[in-house]
Scaffold this motif. Structure first.
Motif, PDB file in Angstrom:
ATOM      1  N   CYS A   1     -57.441 -32.974   7.008  1.00 30.84           N
ATOM      2  CA  CYS A   1     -57.452 -32.162   5.792  1.00 30.84           C
ATOM      3  C   CYS A   1     -58.487 -32.666   4.794  1.00 30.84           C
ATOM      4  N   SER A   2     -59.416 -31.812   4.447  1.00 32.83           N
ATOM      5  CA  SER A   2     -60.536 -32.221   3.598  1.00 32.83           C
ATOM      6  C   SER A   2     -60.156 -32.379   2.131  1.00 32.83           C
ATOM      7  N   CYS A   3     -58.962 -31.928   1.741  1.00 30.60           N
ATOM      8  CA  CYS A   3     -58.616 -31.970   0.321  1.00 30.60           C
ATOM      9  C   CYS A   3     -58.010 -33.298  -0.101  1.00 30.60           C
ATOM     10  N   ALA A   4     -57.720 -34.188   0.870  1.00 29.58           N
ATOM     11  CA  ALA A   4     -57.077 -35.462   0.543  1.00 29.58           C
ATOM     12  C   ALA A   4     -57.915 -36.211  -0.498  1.00 29.58           C
ATOM     13  N   GLY A   5     -57.257 -36.594  -1.601  1.00 33.21           N
ATOM     14  CA  GLY A   5     -57.954 -37.348  -2.634  1.00 33.21           C
ATOM     15  C   GLY A   5     -58.575 -36.491  -3.712  1.00 33.21           C
ATOM     16  N   HIS A   6     -58.703 -35.193  -3.508  1.00 34.89           N
ATOM     17  CA  HIS A   6     -59.342 -34.312  -4.484  1.00 34.89           C
ATOM     18  C   HIS A   6     -58.347 -33.767  -5.510  1.00 34.89           C
ATOM     19  N   PHE A   7     -57.099 -33.586  -5.103  1.00 39.02           N
ATOM     20  CA  PHE A   7     -56.057 -33.149  -6.033  1.00 39.02           C
ATOM     21  C   PHE A   7     -54.702 -33.497  -5.445  1.00 39.02           C
TER      22      PHE A   7
ATOM     23  N   ILE B   1     -49.641 -19.986  12.850  1.00 41.15           N
ATOM     24  CA  ILE B   1     -49.306 -20.625  11.579  1.00 41.15           C
ATOM     25  C   ILE B   1     -50.580 -21.165  10.935  1.00 41.15           C
ATOM     26  N   GLU B   2     -50.780 -20.813   9.681  1.00 43.94           N
ATOM     27  CA  GLU B   2     -51.877 -21.362   8.896  1.00 43.94           C
ATOM     28  C   GLU B   2     -51.271 -22.014   7.663  1.00 43.94           C
ATOM     29  N   THR B   3     -51.809 -23.140   7.228  1.00 48.04           N
ATOM     30  CA  THR B   3     -51.244 -23.826   6.077  1.00 48.04           C
ATOM     31  C   THR B   3     -52.309 -24.103   5.012  1.00 48.04           C
ATOM     32  N   ILE B   4     -51.890 -24.013   3.766  1.00 44.80           N
ATOM     33  CA  ILE B   4     -52.775 -24.280   2.633  1.00 44.80           C
ATOM     34  C   ILE B   4     -52.077 -25.258   1.691  1.00 44.80           C
ATOM     35  N   LEU B   5     -52.735 -26.353   1.387  1.00 50.83           N
ATOM     36  CA  LEU B   5     -52.236 -27.266   0.365  1.00 50.83           C
ATOM     37  C   LEU B   5     -52.718 -26.777  -0.993  1.00 50.83           C
ATOM     38  N   THR B   6     -51.808 -26.773  -1.973  1.00 48.31           N
ATOM     39  CA  THR B   6     -52.188 -26.257  -3.290  1.00 48.31           C
ATOM     40  C   THR B   6     -51.319 -26.872  -4.384  1.00 48.31           C
ATOM     41  N   ASP B   7     -51.822 -26.786  -5.608  1.00 44.35           N
ATOM     42  CA  ASP B   7     -51.022 -27.155  -6.775  1.00 44.35           C
ATOM     43  C   ASP B   7     -50.708 -25.909  -7.611  1.00 44.35           C
ATOM     44  N   ALA B   8     -50.852 -24.743  -6.995  1.00 40.73           N
ATOM     45  CA  ALA B   8     -50.645 -23.488  -7.714  1.00 40.73           C
ATOM     46  C   ALA B   8     -49.190 -23.070  -7.775  1.00 40.73           C
TER      47      ALA B   8
END
Length: 301
Positions: A38-44, A133-140
């Motif tokens: 997952c490329s978002c690790a550390g970004h938010f 199954i597709e997954t999205i990590l979010t803070d929304a």
């Protein structure tokens, strides 16, 4: 500026997803393997995982001289591109989001309901295992508690053994043996007679009594056209460029031609065997020999 859970759901359903759920991100964020897939690790700091489901049905049998495309890969390609659109949509509304493809998707999905069967597939309470199954990590958004939903719709694997009995490669309990894992390389000889469609195998799922017995209209392609290099552009569009490669198309087409006793393609397959590199050469030689054997058997009768 912001976005609500309801807006995310509506946008996802309008794109074509079949179901949308919001799981707790804590287990995923704390997973040691997160940084690799997952490329978002550390970004938010994500507050939840949006779990997107896209259902499909197995394809009907292709007419003689043709082969059908596994509908799973159509659904998978759609899910990936539509998932990217949802992540972009969320970010346009001021929140963070990142498509997160990894092996944890099934385990995250189970937190919203469903189960993982003996065959290793995730089962949705409405769609069975015919689902991407597709997954999205979010803070929304915040996660949803699906405890009551799981209780009301609880289903479990029947452990009936039908998937084990149906699987031609002994992959139930040992996924490394699955026919799917061999379709992109040199296919073991004992598995070549099992190929019945392009890219994929749903044999164990088709045998499962918890899955629908309905079939969908197949996307079919003539074997002659595939061997001649046709359809590549069309297939890339609906199944994805990473999947569709010329050597894979030709390999599976010549093998299926032998399985279906397409004697009229024997000379063409022989030319492929004489002019191609591995693994196409091995597959074409095998197919040509099988067609010659079957032709001799037919002549002896």
């Amino acid at each position: 500026m912001g976005i609500s859970r309801e807006e995310i759901i509506k946008y996802a359903l309008d794109l074509g997803f079949s179901d949308v759920r919001f799981a707790d991100a804590n287990d995923l964020v704390n997973a040691p393997s997160l940084s690799a897939p997952c490329s978002c690790a550390g970004h938010f700091s994500p507050t939840c995982v949006i779990v997107l489901f896209s259902d499909y049905l197995p394809a009907q049998t292709a007419p003689k001289g043709s082969i059908s495309l596994s509908p799973y890969y159509i659904a998978s390609n759609f899910s990936y591109h539509a998932g990217k659109k949802i992540a972009e949509y969320i970010e346009q509304h001021g929140a963070n989001a990142a498509l997160c493809q990894h092996l944890w998707a099934k385990k995250i999905a189970v937190k919203t309901g469903g189960f993982i069967g003996d065959n290793g597939f995730y089962y949705h309470e409405r769609f069975g295992s015919y689902v991407c199954i597709e997954t999205i990590l979010t803070d929304a958004a915040e996660p949803v508690d699906y405890t009551q939903n799981i209780k009301d719709n609880e289903k479990k694997c029947l452990h009936c053994g039908r998937c084990t009995a149906a699987c031609p490669s002994g992959a139930v309990g040992n996924i490394e043996n699955c026919l799917k894992t061999h379709l992109y390389h040199k296919i073991p000889e004992h598995l070549r007679p099992c190929i019945y469609q392009l890219f994929g195998c749903e044999i164990c799922q088709n045998a499962c009594p918890q899955n629908s017995q309905s079939r969908t209209q197949a996307h079919t392609y003539t074997l002659e056209g595939l061997i001649n290099g046709e359809y590549k552009k069309e297939l890339k569009k609906i199944a994805g460029g990473n999947l569709v490669r010329a050597n894979r198309l030709v390999s599976q087409a010549v093998i299926y031609a032998a399985n279906q006793k397409e004697y009229n393609l024997a000379d063409q397959i022989k030319e492929i065997a004489e002019s191609s590199q591995e693994p196409v050469r091995t597959h074409a030689l095998w197919a040509y020999e099988k067609l010659c054997e079957k032709n001799r058997e037919a002549a002896d009768k």
